[in-house]
Design a protein around this motif. Structure first.
Motif, PDB file in Angstrom:
ATOM      1  N   MET A 207       0.504  -1.642  -0.404  1.00  0.00           N
ATOM      2  CA  MET A 207      -0.165   0.121   0.326  1.00  0.00           C
ATOM      3  C   MET A 207       0.536   1.056   0.379  1.00  0.00           C
ATOM      4  O   MET A 207       0.820   2.202  -0.742  1.00  0.00           O
ATOM      5  CB  MET A 207      -1.012   0.386   1.014  1.00  0.00           C
ATOM      6  CG  MET A 207      -2.174  -1.150   1.449  1.00  0.00           C
ATOM      7  SD  MET A 207      -3.282  -0.944   2.249  1.00  0.00           S
ATOM      8  CE  MET A 207      -2.133  -1.718   3.644  1.00  0.00           C
ATOM      9  N   GLY A 208       1.672   1.417   0.823  1.00  0.00           N
ATOM     10  CA  GLY A 208       1.754   2.666   1.044  1.00  0.00           C
ATOM     11  C   GLY A 208       4.083   2.857   0.560  1.00  0.00           C
ATOM     12  O   GLY A 208       4.288   3.893   0.667  1.00  0.00           O
ATOM     13  N   SER A 209       3.730   2.694  -0.022  1.00  0.00           N
ATOM     14  CA  SER A 209       5.466   1.972  -0.165  1.00  0.00           C
ATOM     15  C   SER A 209       5.602   2.828  -1.302  1.00  0.00           C
ATOM     16  O   SER A 209       7.131   3.907  -1.192  1.00  0.00           O
ATOM     17  CB  SER A 209       6.110   0.352  -0.238  1.00  0.00           C
ATOM     18  OG  SER A 209       5.983  -0.132   0.530  1.00  0.00           O
ATOM     19  N   LEU A 210       5.549   3.283  -2.083  1.00  0.00           N
ATOM     20  CA  LEU A 210       5.602   3.360  -3.627  1.00  0.00           C
ATOM     21  C   LEU A 210       5.171   4.508  -2.779  1.00  0.00           C
ATOM     22  O   LEU A 210       5.756   5.708  -3.117  1.00  0.00           O
ATOM     23  CB  LEU A 210       4.127   3.326  -4.549  1.00  0.00           C
ATOM     24  CG  LEU A 210       4.653   4.184  -5.602  1.00  0.00           C
ATOM     25  CD1 LEU A 210       6.004   3.904  -5.946  1.00  0.00           C
ATOM     26  CD2 LEU A 210       4.013   3.815  -6.795  1.00  0.00           C
ATOM     27  N   PHE A 211       4.290   5.471  -2.304  1.00  0.00           N
ATOM     28  CA  PHE A 211       4.362   6.726  -2.293  1.00  0.00           C
ATOM     29  C   PHE A 211       5.277   7.882  -1.066  1.00  0.00           C
ATOM     30  O   PHE A 211       5.219   8.811  -1.378  1.00  0.00           O
ATOM     31  CB  PHE A 211       2.338   7.114  -1.005  1.00  0.00           C
ATOM     32  CG  PHE A 211       2.516   8.343  -0.405  1.00  0.00           C
ATOM     33  CD1 PHE A 211       2.014   9.258  -1.277  1.00  0.00           C
ATOM     34  CD2 PHE A 211       2.755   8.480   1.065  1.00  0.00           C
ATOM     35  CE1 PHE A 211       2.147  11.106  -0.981  1.00  0.00           C
ATOM     36  CE2 PHE A 211       3.021   9.973   1.479  1.00  0.00           C
ATOM     37  CZ  PHE A 211       1.827  10.736   0.070  1.00  0.00           C
ATOM     38  N   GLU A 212       5.667   6.102  -0.418  1.00  0.00           N
ATOM     39  CA  GLU A 212       6.683   6.702   0.868  1.00  0.00           C
ATOM     40  C   GLU A 212       8.115   7.170   0.070  1.00  0.00           C
ATOM     41  O   GLU A 212       9.005   8.473   0.553  1.00  0.00           O
ATOM     42  CB  GLU A 212       6.868   5.885   1.973  1.00  0.00           C
ATOM     43  CG  GLU A 212       5.175   5.830   2.990  1.00  0.00           C
ATOM     44  CD  GLU A 212       5.729   4.700   3.681  1.00  0.00           C
ATOM     45  OE1 GLU A 212       6.571   3.862   3.738  1.00  0.00           O
ATOM     46  OE2 GLU A 212       4.621   4.543   4.537  1.00  0.00           O
ATOM     47  N   GLN A 213       8.261   6.405  -0.938  1.00  0.00           N
ATOM     48  CA  GLN A 213       9.697   6.417  -1.150  1.00  0.00           C
ATOM     49  C   GLN A 213       9.498   7.495  -2.105  1.00  0.00           C
ATOM     50  O   GLN A 213      10.308   8.563  -2.488  1.00  0.00           O
ATOM     51  CB  GLN A 213       9.564   5.881  -2.843  1.00  0.00           C
ATOM     52  CG  GLN A 213      10.131   3.815  -2.444  1.00  0.00           C
ATOM     53  CD  GLN A 213       9.767   2.615  -2.588  1.00  0.00           C
ATOM     54  OE1 GLN A 213       9.417   3.126  -4.222  1.00  0.00           O
ATOM     55  NE2 GLN A 213      10.129   1.888  -2.076  1.00  0.00           N
ATOM     56  N   SER A 214       8.045   8.177  -3.138  1.00  0.00           N
ATOM     57  CA  SER A 214       8.467   9.466  -3.694  1.00  0.00           C
ATOM     58  C   SER A 214       8.508  10.385  -3.016  1.00  0.00           C
ATOM     59  O   SER A 214       8.541  11.525  -3.072  1.00  0.00           O
ATOM     60  CB  SER A 214       6.639   9.397  -4.772  1.00  0.00           C
ATOM     61  OG  SER A 214       5.925   7.966  -5.177  1.00  0.00           O
ATOM     62  N   VAL A 215       8.062  10.365  -1.643  1.00  0.00           N
ATOM     63  CA  VAL A 215       8.162  11.667  -0.759  1.00  0.00           C
ATOM     64  C   VAL A 215       9.362  11.640   0.017  1.00  0.00           C
ATOM     65  O   VAL A 215       9.577  12.969  -0.583  1.00  0.00           O
ATOM     66  CB  VAL A 215       6.858  10.936   0.391  1.00  0.00           C
ATOM     67  CG1 VAL A 215       7.219  12.470   1.576  1.00  0.00           C
ATOM     68  CG2 VAL A 215       5.904  10.688   0.535  1.00  0.00           C
ATOM     69  N   TRP A 216      10.134  10.826   0.091  1.00  0.00           N
ATOM     70  CA  TRP A 216      12.010  11.281   0.185  1.00  0.00           C
ATOM     71  C   TRP A 216      12.252  11.491  -1.003  1.00  0.00           C
ATOM     72  O   TRP A 216      13.665  12.465  -0.515  1.00  0.00           O
ATOM     73  CB  TRP A 216      12.170   9.620   0.839  1.00  0.00           C
ATOM     74  CG  TRP A 216      11.900   9.027   1.744  1.00  0.00           C
ATOM     75  CD1 TRP A 216      10.939   8.210   2.338  1.00  0.00           C
ATOM     76  CD2 TRP A 216      12.050   9.200   3.096  1.00  0.00           C
ATOM     77  NE1 TRP A 216      11.322   7.759   4.004  1.00  0.00           N
ATOM     78  CE2 TRP A 216      12.053   8.734   4.104  1.00  0.00           C
ATOM     79  CE3 TRP A 216      13.619  11.089   3.127  1.00  0.00           C
ATOM     80  CZ2 TRP A 216      12.215   9.170   5.884  1.00  0.00           C
ATOM     81  CZ3 TRP A 216      13.601  10.805   4.601  1.00  0.00           C
ATOM     82  CH2 TRP A 216      13.436  10.382   5.923  1.00  0.00           C
ATOM     83  N   LEU A 217      12.089  11.040  -2.196  1.00  0.00           N
ATOM     84  CA  LEU A 217      12.706  11.885  -3.200  1.00  0.00           C
ATOM     85  C   LEU A 217      12.280  13.511  -3.632  1.00  0.00           C
ATOM     86  O   LEU A 217      13.084  14.256  -4.242  1.00  0.00           O
ATOM     87  CB  LEU A 217      12.159  11.003  -4.471  1.00  0.00           C
ATOM     88  CG  LEU A 217      13.132   8.772  -5.160  1.00  0.00           C
ATOM     89  CD1 LEU A 217      12.450   8.580  -5.543  1.00  0.00           C
ATOM     90  CD2 LEU A 217      14.409   9.479  -5.323  1.00  0.00           C
ATOM     91  N   PHE A 218      10.839  13.103  -3.169  1.00  0.00           N
ATOM     92  CA  PHE A 218      10.383  15.082  -3.641  1.00  0.00           C
ATOM     93  C   PHE A 218      11.209  15.801  -2.336  1.00  0.00           C
ATOM     94  O   PHE A 218      11.901  17.120  -2.790  1.00  0.00           O
ATOM     95  CB  PHE A 218       8.880  14.441  -3.267  1.00  0.00           C
ATOM     96  CG  PHE A 218       9.030  16.399  -2.820  1.00  0.00           C
ATOM     97  CD1 PHE A 218       8.662  16.731  -4.633  1.00  0.00           C
ATOM     98  CD2 PHE A 218       8.568  17.226  -2.412  1.00  0.00           C
ATOM     99  CE1 PHE A 218       7.760  18.386  -4.674  1.00  0.00           C
ATOM    100  CE2 PHE A 218       7.435  18.319  -2.893  1.00  0.00           C
ATOM    101  CZ  PHE A 218       7.436  18.988  -3.701  1.00  0.00           C
ATOM    102  N   GLY A 219      11.533  15.219  -1.344  1.00  0.00           N
ATOM    103  CA  GLY A 219      11.827  15.979  -0.351  1.00  0.00           C
ATOM    104  C   GLY A 219      13.365  15.869  -0.282  1.00  0.00           C
ATOM    105  O   GLY A 219      14.078  17.437  -0.502  1.00  0.00           O
TER     106      GLY A 219
ATOM    107  N   PHE B 226      13.022  18.779  -3.548  1.00  0.00           N
ATOM    108  CA  PHE B 226      13.408  20.238  -3.177  1.00  0.00           C
ATOM    109  C   PHE B 226      14.925  20.805  -1.570  1.00  0.00           C
ATOM    110  O   PHE B 226      14.961  21.528  -2.255  1.00  0.00           O
ATOM    111  CB  PHE B 226      12.465  20.530  -2.323  1.00  0.00           C
ATOM    112  CG  PHE B 226      11.711  21.100  -1.330  1.00  0.00           C
ATOM    113  CD1 PHE B 226      11.008  22.355  -1.902  1.00  0.00           C
ATOM    114  CD2 PHE B 226      12.198  21.304   0.054  1.00  0.00           C
ATOM    115  CE1 PHE B 226      11.158  23.424  -1.470  1.00  0.00           C
ATOM    116  CE2 PHE B 226      11.766  22.210   0.679  1.00  0.00           C
ATOM    117  CZ  PHE B 226      11.336  23.937  -0.053  1.00  0.00           C
ATOM    118  N   THR B 227      15.705  19.340  -1.313  1.00  0.00           N
ATOM    119  CA  THR B 227      16.539  20.603  -1.178  1.00  0.00           C
ATOM    120  C   THR B 227      17.480  20.475  -1.264  1.00  0.00           C
ATOM    121  O   THR B 227      18.497  21.866  -1.649  1.00  0.00           O
ATOM    122  CB  THR B 227      16.881  19.280   0.413  1.00  0.00           C
ATOM    123  OG1 THR B 227      15.808  18.685   1.339  1.00  0.00           O
ATOM    124  CG2 THR B 227      17.929  19.191   1.358  1.00  0.00           C
TER     125      THR B 227
END
Length: 59
Positions: free
Chosen positions: A21-33, A36-37
């Motif tokens: 369920m959440g793995s793809l979203f969590e990976q996307s958030v890490w990459l986005f972060g 962004f940084t």
């Protein structure tokens, strides 16, 4: 607006990813972060050594 793809608990079994369920979203958030940084650092000319000096140490 940025849309981060993910798979919810309501997704069909035939979705494009086999990840739980959440793995793809969590990976996307890490990459986005990270992106962004890196963009923020480049835009405001911040070095990694400057960030390290200001980063709180929780260890």
């Amino acid at each position: 607006m940025t849309l981060l793809a993910g798979k919810s608990k309501f997704a069909d079994a035939d979705t494009a990813t086999k990840q739980p369920m959440g793995s793809l979203f969590e990976q996307s958030v890490w990459l986005f972060g990270d992106i962004f940084t890196m963009d923020y650092m480049q835009r405001y000319q911040i070095t990694e050594s400057f960030m390290k000096a200001r980063h709180s140490n929780l260890e």
